[in-house]
Motif scaffolding. Structure first.
Motif, PDB file in Angstrom:
ATOM      1  N   ASP A  89       0.829  -1.137   0.031  1.00 38.95           N
ATOM      2  CA  ASP A  89      -0.003   0.048  -0.057  1.00 38.95           C
ATOM      3  C   ASP A  89       0.819   1.275   0.006  1.00 38.95           C
ATOM      4  O   ASP A  89       1.275   1.696   1.055  1.00 38.95           O
ATOM      5  CB  ASP A  89      -1.080   0.074   1.215  1.00 38.95           C
ATOM      6  N   TYR A  90       1.135   1.852  -1.280  1.00 41.19           N
ATOM      7  CA  TYR A  90       2.192   3.061  -1.369  1.00 41.19           C
ATOM      8  C   TYR A  90       1.607   4.144  -0.703  1.00 41.19           C
ATOM      9  O   TYR A  90       2.332   4.998  -0.271  1.00 41.19           O
ATOM     10  CB  TYR A  90       2.519   3.247  -2.853  1.00 41.19           C
ATOM     11  N   GLU A  91       0.082   4.251  -0.630  1.00 44.15           N
ATOM     12  CA  GLU A  91      -0.349   5.338   0.049  1.00 44.15           C
ATOM     13  C   GLU A  91       0.184   5.314   1.667  1.00 44.15           C
ATOM     14  O   GLU A  91       0.425   6.452   2.161  1.00 44.15           O
ATOM     15  CB  GLU A  91      -1.693   5.582  -0.245  1.00 44.15           C
ATOM     16  N   ARG A  92      -0.113   4.357   2.175  1.00 47.83           N
ATOM     17  CA  ARG A  92       0.281   4.234   3.547  1.00 47.83           C
ATOM     18  C   ARG A  92       1.713   4.552   3.975  1.00 47.83           C
ATOM     19  O   ARG A  92       2.134   4.925   4.864  1.00 47.83           O
ATOM     20  CB  ARG A  92      -0.294   2.787   4.165  1.00 47.83           C
ATOM     21  N   MET A  93       2.389   3.722   3.031  1.00 47.39           N
ATOM     22  CA  MET A  93       4.059   3.910   2.983  1.00 47.39           C
ATOM     23  C   MET A  93       4.385   5.386   2.917  1.00 47.39           C
ATOM     24  O   MET A  93       5.092   5.591   3.523  1.00 47.39           O
ATOM     25  CB  MET A  93       4.660   3.133   1.908  1.00 47.39           C
ATOM     26  N   ALA A  94       3.671   6.134   2.029  1.00 44.94           N
ATOM     27  CA  ALA A  94       4.062   7.629   1.973  1.00 44.94           C
ATOM     28  C   ALA A  94       3.646   8.213   3.038  1.00 44.94           C
ATOM     29  O   ALA A  94       4.143   9.287   3.403  1.00 44.94           O
ATOM     30  CB  ALA A  94       3.389   8.125   0.543  1.00 44.94           C
ATOM     31  N   GLY A  95       2.441   7.939   3.690  1.00 40.64           N
ATOM     32  CA  GLY A  95       2.120   8.520   4.840  1.00 40.64           C
ATOM     33  C   GLY A  95       3.021   8.504   6.123  1.00 40.64           C
ATOM     34  O   GLY A  95       3.099   9.221   6.632  1.00 40.64           O
ATOM     35  N   VAL A  96       3.388   7.246   6.174  1.00 37.91           N
ATOM     36  CA  VAL A  96       4.390   7.028   7.235  1.00 37.91           C
ATOM     37  C   VAL A  96       5.861   7.791   6.952  1.00 37.91           C
ATOM     38  O   VAL A  96       6.241   8.511   7.852  1.00 37.91           O
ATOM     39  CB  VAL A  96       4.835   5.476   7.258  1.00 37.91           C
ATOM     40  N   LEU A  97       6.071   7.680   5.632  1.00 36.29           N
ATOM     41  CA  LEU A  97       7.604   8.604   5.535  1.00 36.29           C
ATOM     42  C   LEU A  97       7.051  10.179   5.697  1.00 36.29           C
ATOM     43  O   LEU A  97       8.058  10.958   6.108  1.00 36.29           O
ATOM     44  CB  LEU A  97       7.848   8.241   4.025  1.00 36.29           C
ATOM     45  N   ALA A  98       6.118  10.520   5.284  1.00 32.87           N
ATOM     46  CA  ALA A  98       5.810  11.857   5.569  1.00 32.87           C
ATOM     47  C   ALA A  98       5.695  12.417   7.040  1.00 32.87           C
ATOM     48  O   ALA A  98       6.063  13.423   7.307  1.00 32.87           O
ATOM     49  CB  ALA A  98       4.185  12.230   4.761  1.00 32.87           C
ATOM     50  N   TYR A  99       4.968  11.395   7.668  1.00 34.18           N
ATOM     51  CA  TYR A  99       4.924  11.692   9.388  1.00 34.18           C
ATOM     52  C   TYR A  99       6.429  11.704   9.966  1.00 34.18           C
ATOM     53  O   TYR A  99       6.734  12.495  10.430  1.00 34.18           O
ATOM     54  CB  TYR A  99       4.093  10.520   9.804  1.00 34.18           C
ATOM     55  N   LEU A 100       7.293  10.799   9.404  1.00 34.96           N
ATOM     56  CA  LEU A 100       8.607  10.762   9.973  1.00 34.96           C
ATOM     57  C   LEU A 100       9.457  12.118   9.469  1.00 34.96           C
ATOM     58  O   LEU A 100      10.375  12.223  10.146  1.00 34.96           O
ATOM     59  CB  LEU A 100       9.190   9.539   9.438  1.00 34.96           C
ATOM     60  N   THR A 101       9.137  12.631   8.522  1.00 34.82           N
ATOM     61  CA  THR A 101      10.032  13.795   7.938  1.00 34.82           C
ATOM     62  C   THR A 101       9.130  14.840   7.960  1.00 34.82           C
ATOM     63  O   THR A 101       9.688  16.023   7.671  1.00 34.82           O
ATOM     64  CB  THR A 101      10.471  13.312   6.556  1.00 34.82           C
ATOM     65  N   GLU A 102       7.998  15.089   8.499  1.00 33.43           N
ATOM     66  CA  GLU A 102       7.168  16.290   8.492  1.00 33.43           C
ATOM     67  C   GLU A 102       7.929  17.511   9.029  1.00 33.43           C
ATOM     68  O   GLU A 102       7.827  18.728   8.609  1.00 33.43           O
ATOM     69  CB  GLU A 102       6.155  15.763   9.469  1.00 33.43           C
ATOM     70  N   ASN A 103       8.929  17.516  10.072  1.00 30.96           N
ATOM     71  CA  ASN A 103       9.411  18.460  10.577  1.00 30.96           C
ATOM     72  C   ASN A 103      10.981  18.454  10.355  1.00 30.96           C
ATOM     73  O   ASN A 103      11.838  18.817  11.157  1.00 30.96           O
ATOM     74  CB  ASN A 103       9.221  18.675  12.030  1.00 30.96           C
ATOM     75  N   CYS A 104      11.455  18.063   9.316  1.00 36.15           N
ATOM     76  CA  CYS A 104      12.763  17.619   9.077  1.00 36.15           C
ATOM     77  C   CYS A 104      13.596  18.894   8.812  1.00 36.15           C
ATOM     78  O   CYS A 104      13.274  19.712   8.466  1.00 36.15           O
ATOM     79  CB  CYS A 104      12.871  17.071   7.684  1.00 36.15           C
ATOM     80  N   CYS A 105      14.667  18.867   9.643  1.00 37.21           N
ATOM     81  CA  CYS A 105      15.639  19.946   9.542  1.00 37.21           C
ATOM     82  C   CYS A 105      14.984  21.223  10.133  1.00 37.21           C
ATOM     83  O   CYS A 105      15.312  22.234   9.626  1.00 37.21           O
ATOM     84  CB  CYS A 105      16.237  20.000   8.175  1.00 37.21           C
ATOM     85  N   GLN A 106      13.964  21.013  11.005  1.00 32.66           N
ATOM     86  CA  GLN A 106      13.161  22.374  11.241  1.00 32.66           C
ATOM     87  C   GLN A 106      12.868  23.437  10.473  1.00 32.66           C
ATOM     88  O   GLN A 106      13.100  24.399  10.545  1.00 32.66           O
ATOM     89  CB  GLN A 106      14.139  23.087  12.512  1.00 32.66           C
ATOM     90  N   GLY A 107      12.455  22.893   9.107  1.00 33.52           N
ATOM     91  CA  GLY A 107      11.949  23.704   8.229  1.00 33.52           C
ATOM     92  C   GLY A 107      13.025  24.181   7.158  1.00 33.52           C
ATOM     93  O   GLY A 107      12.869  24.773   6.190  1.00 33.52           O
ATOM     94  N   GLU A 108      14.171  24.061   7.616  1.00 35.59           N
ATOM     95  CA  GLU A 108      15.604  24.507   6.650  1.00 35.59           C
ATOM     96  C   GLU A 108      15.749  23.484   5.843  1.00 35.59           C
ATOM     97  O   GLU A 108      15.171  22.250   5.640  1.00 35.59           O
ATOM     98  CB  GLU A 108      16.886  24.710   7.553  1.00 35.59           C
ATOM     99  N   ALA A 109      16.221  23.763   4.634  1.00 34.19           N
ATOM    100  CA  ALA A 109      16.756  23.011   3.761  1.00 34.19           C
ATOM    101  C   ALA A 109      17.533  21.866   3.929  1.00 34.19           C
ATOM    102  O   ALA A 109      18.513  22.023   4.920  1.00 34.19           O
ATOM    103  CB  ALA A 109      17.370  23.735   2.369  1.00 34.19           C
TER     104      ALA A 109
END
Length: 107
Positions: A76-96
């Motif tokens: 289920d790619y949508e679920r996989m993408a959702g987990v990845l999005a959750y894990l990286t949601e605040n990546c690098c405190q909004g910086e590149a």
């Protein structure tokens, strides 16, 4: 995606056979795979594989569809993408983010 969903998903992948099955289904793409094909490729007994597939379906990582006499399992790619999005949601405190170092490949 909610935290408890991510925990359930990650817990399902925290087992060697389930992680290998999920990765194989990701590689298979939308065509999916039958349990027999998965079992042959992984050399896992059918009963063991059935248990692991049930856990992956329960976690929402894998879908199951009946086609005639066969069951087809797909990632289920949508679920996989959702987990990845959750894990990286605040990546690098909004910086590149810093680029990932690539290992040199001499293929």
């Amino acid at each position: 995606m909610e935290e408890h969903d991510v925990i359930k998903t990650m817990a399902a992948l925290a087992q060697t056979h389930r992680l290998k099955v999920f990765r194989a289904l990701v590689v298979a793409g939308q065509a999916g795979m039958t349990p027999g094909t998965i079992a042959d490729g992984m050399q896992v007994p059918a009963a063991t594989l059935s248990f692991h597939l049930k856990e992956l379906v329960h976690a929402g990582l894998v879908t199951q569809e009946r086609q005639g006499r066969n069951l087809i399992y797909r990632a289920d790619y949508e679920r996989m993408a959702g987990v990845l999005a959750y894990l990286t949601e605040n990546c690098c405190q909004g910086e590149a983010c810093a680029p990932v170092a690539m290992a040199s490949c001499e293929c």
